[in-house]
Design a protein around this motif. Structure first.
Motif, PDB file in Angstrom:
ATOM      1  N   GLU A  53      42.677  49.559  86.200  1.00 21.99           N
ATOM      2  CA  GLU A  53      43.761  50.663  85.901  1.00 21.99           C
ATOM      3  C   GLU A  53      45.058  50.565  86.269  1.00 21.99           C
ATOM      4  OE1 GLU A  53      42.989  55.761  85.134  1.00 21.99           O
ATOM      5  OE2 GLU A  53      41.342  54.226  85.664  1.00 21.99           O
ATOM      6  N   MET A  54      44.848  50.301  87.987  1.00 17.09           N
ATOM      7  CA  MET A  54      46.494  50.614  88.548  1.00 17.09           C
ATOM      8  C   MET A  54      47.323  49.394  88.283  1.00 17.09           C
ATOM      9  SD  MET A  54      45.108  51.927  92.411  1.00 17.09           S
ATOM     10  CE  MET A  54      43.845  50.508  92.584  1.00 17.09           C
ATOM     11  N   SER A  55      46.548  48.074  87.973  1.00 21.88           N
ATOM     12  CA  SER A  55      47.434  46.851  87.563  1.00 21.88           C
ATOM     13  C   SER A  55      47.960  47.334  86.293  1.00 21.88           C
ATOM     14  CB  SER A  55      46.472  45.658  87.562  1.00 21.88           C
ATOM     15  OG  SER A  55      45.892  45.339  88.936  1.00 21.88           O
ATOM     16  N   PRO A  95      44.860  52.075  78.883  1.00 25.18           N
ATOM     17  CA  PRO A  95      43.437  51.603  78.038  1.00 25.18           C
ATOM     18  C   PRO A  95      42.230  51.540  78.836  1.00 25.18           C
ATOM     19  CG  PRO A  95      44.947  49.960  78.179  1.00 25.18           C
ATOM     20  CD  PRO A  95      45.737  50.975  78.476  1.00 25.18           C
ATOM     21  N   VAL A  96      42.542  51.235  80.100  1.00 27.89           N
ATOM     22  CA  VAL A  96      41.363  50.907  80.854  1.00 27.89           C
ATOM     23  C   VAL A  96      40.607  52.408  81.305  1.00 27.89           C
ATOM     24  CG1 VAL A  96      40.554  49.990  83.291  1.00 27.89           C
ATOM     25  CG2 VAL A  96      42.547  49.172  81.983  1.00 27.89           C
ATOM     26  N   ALA A  97      41.443  53.435  81.248  1.00 24.15           N
ATOM     27  CA  ALA A  97      40.907  54.778  81.558  1.00 24.15           C
ATOM     28  C   ALA A  97      39.827  55.024  80.434  1.00 24.15           C
ATOM     29  CB  ALA A  97      41.988  55.785  81.695  1.00 24.15           C
ATOM     30  N   ARG A  98      40.475  54.684  79.342  1.00 20.09           N
ATOM     31  CA  ARG A  98      39.398  54.800  78.093  1.00 20.09           C
ATOM     32  C   ARG A  98      38.083  54.123  78.324  1.00 20.09           C
ATOM     33  NH1 ARG A  98      42.388  53.215  73.878  1.00 20.09           N
ATOM     34  NH2 ARG A  98      44.552  53.026  74.773  1.00 20.09           N
ATOM     35  N   TYR A  99      38.459  52.843  78.473  1.00 18.48           N
ATOM     36  CA  TYR A  99      37.356  51.695  78.658  1.00 18.48           C
ATOM     37  C   TYR A  99      36.336  52.105  79.549  1.00 18.48           C
ATOM     38  CZ  TYR A  99      34.722  47.333  79.667  1.00 18.48           C
ATOM     39  OH  TYR A  99      33.960  46.489  79.951  1.00 18.48           O
ATOM     40  N   ARG A 100      36.895  52.887  81.027  1.00 16.35           N
ATOM     41  CA  ARG A 100      35.877  53.220  81.845  1.00 16.35           C
ATOM     42  C   ARG A 100      35.027  54.277  81.415  1.00 16.35           C
ATOM     43  NH1 ARG A 100      38.906  53.682  87.466  1.00 16.35           N
ATOM     44  NH2 ARG A 100      36.904  53.833  88.063  1.00 16.35           N
ATOM     45  N   LYS A 101      35.240  55.204  80.578  1.00 18.14           N
ATOM     46  CA  LYS A 101      34.699  56.426  79.995  1.00 18.14           C
ATOM     47  C   LYS A 101      33.426  55.669  79.376  1.00 18.14           C
ATOM     48  CE  LYS A 101      38.428  59.782  80.213  1.00 18.14           C
ATOM     49  NZ  LYS A 101      39.144  60.750  79.574  1.00 18.14           N
ATOM     50  N   ARG A 102      33.718  54.711  78.341  1.00 19.42           N
ATOM     51  CA  ARG A 102      32.650  54.241  77.731  1.00 19.42           C
ATOM     52  C   ARG A 102      31.663  53.325  78.670  1.00 19.42           C
ATOM     53  NH1 ARG A 102      31.745  52.864  72.243  1.00 19.42           N
ATOM     54  NH2 ARG A 102      30.260  51.139  72.028  1.00 19.42           N
TER      55      ARG A 102
END
Length: 322
Positions: A306-308, A210-217
């Motif tokens: 994201e890594m965590s 979900p962090v990958a999606r958050y960082r896109k936004r």
């Protein structure tokens, strides 16, 4: 009439350790925080019910506003929570439920909550939820769980908390808490059920990071914040970084608790969730500076979050697949 379910004194109530200052996030959200203190006052362990945190996710524009699932509260403690229909003055409903030995959770206006002094109290109209365990209509006194403690209010605050409902007034959402079948499980059985619930919630985790999606936004969110008042930052940070950071810290605490109670392997994932919580807290501080117009590099913290998440979830997956 029984107006005080638990016979509590706000001057002697001791916070649960989850709300101590040494925590990364001393508060989470109003619903989870009041349940932590309510369960603590009942001499029950709220950490056992934290398995739901393993399903944390980003919901398009916010991180999920996580809550104790009512089914979990019944499974672990036999606490039955039902919606309280409001068809008379709210005060009447709460008084009648307390007289029956129950408590009530009611959405109210923080403007009238003295424990929010310095933020919303007598300054802003902010919706929040409180857990009411004592109410005396004759003297206008009310005892309630909110955020990180137990408090009382009286006088004008009591009057403001229960406005007169009219045909054009939207009644608040409310729940009643039935304690008639309250159970204190043997330690081994509590751990067994808590571990099973944790596994069940882990199975509901998002399929991707979900962090990958958050960082896109996030760049669009940052651009929007730069044109807003500082109050917008606080609302945004609460819905995003505070929710994911606090949820991750509770997930780490839950896994540590399982490990301390004999569940082998799960505690190996706890440090990753704690690092996630720390990164989210650091990012919130940096976001405040960015909202004030300063240049900030968020990429290292987003990388760490994201890594965590990947590390924590992968370690749990390896444990459950073992």
């Amino acid at each position: 009439m029984n107006r005080d379910v638990l016979r509590l004194d706000p001057t002697t109530h001791t916070r649960h350790p989850l709300h101590l200052d040494e925590r990364i996030w001393t508060e989470t959200n109003c619903y989870v925080d009041l349940w932590i203190e309510l369960l603590h006052a009942l001499e029950l362990d709220p950490v056992a019910a934290m398995g739901f945190t393993l399903a944390m996710d980003f919901e398009a524009e916010q991180w999920n506003f996580f809550k104790f699932p009512l089914a979990d509260l019944f499974d672990l403690y036999r606490i039955d929570v039902q919606e309280l229909a409001i068809w008379r003055p709210v005060e009447w409903h709460v008084a009648e439920q307390i007289a029956a030995g129950r408590m009530a959770i009611v959405e109210v206006d923080s403007f009238y909550l003295p424990d929010t002094a310095g933020t919303a109290y007598r300054a802003e109209h902010v919706k929040t939820s409180i857990g009411i365990q004592m109410l005396d209509p004759d003297t206008g006194r009310l005892g309630y769980f909110h955020n990180a403690g137990y408090f009382e209010l009286t006088g004008d605050d009591y009057a403001g908390l229960f406005p007169t409902l009219t045909s054009t007034t939207l009644p608040p959402y409310a729940e009643l808490i039935k304690l008639g079948r309250l159970a204190r499980l043997a330690p081994d059985e509590l751990v067994r059920r808590a571990a099973a619930l944790g596994r069940s919630h882990f199975a509901r985790r998002p399929a991707d990071n979900p962090v990958a999606r958050y960082r896109k936004r996030f760049p669009n969110d940052l651009a929007w914040l730069s044109g807003q008042e500082m109050s917008a930052f606080h609302l945004y940070a609460f819905a995003t970084l505070r929710q994911c950071g606090a949820c991750a810290e509770l997930a780490g605490t839950f896994l540590e608790w399982l490990g301390c109670h004999g569940e082998r392997g799960v505690a190996d994932a706890a440090p990753a969730f704690m690092r996630f919580a720390e990164s989210a807290k650091a990012m919130q501080f940096k976001l405040a500076r960015a909202a004030a117009g300063r240049q900030v590099d968020f990429e290292p913290l987003l990388d760490a979050m994201e890594m965590s998440w990947d590390e924590g979830m992968n370690r749990l997956q390896a444990h459950y697949d073992d």
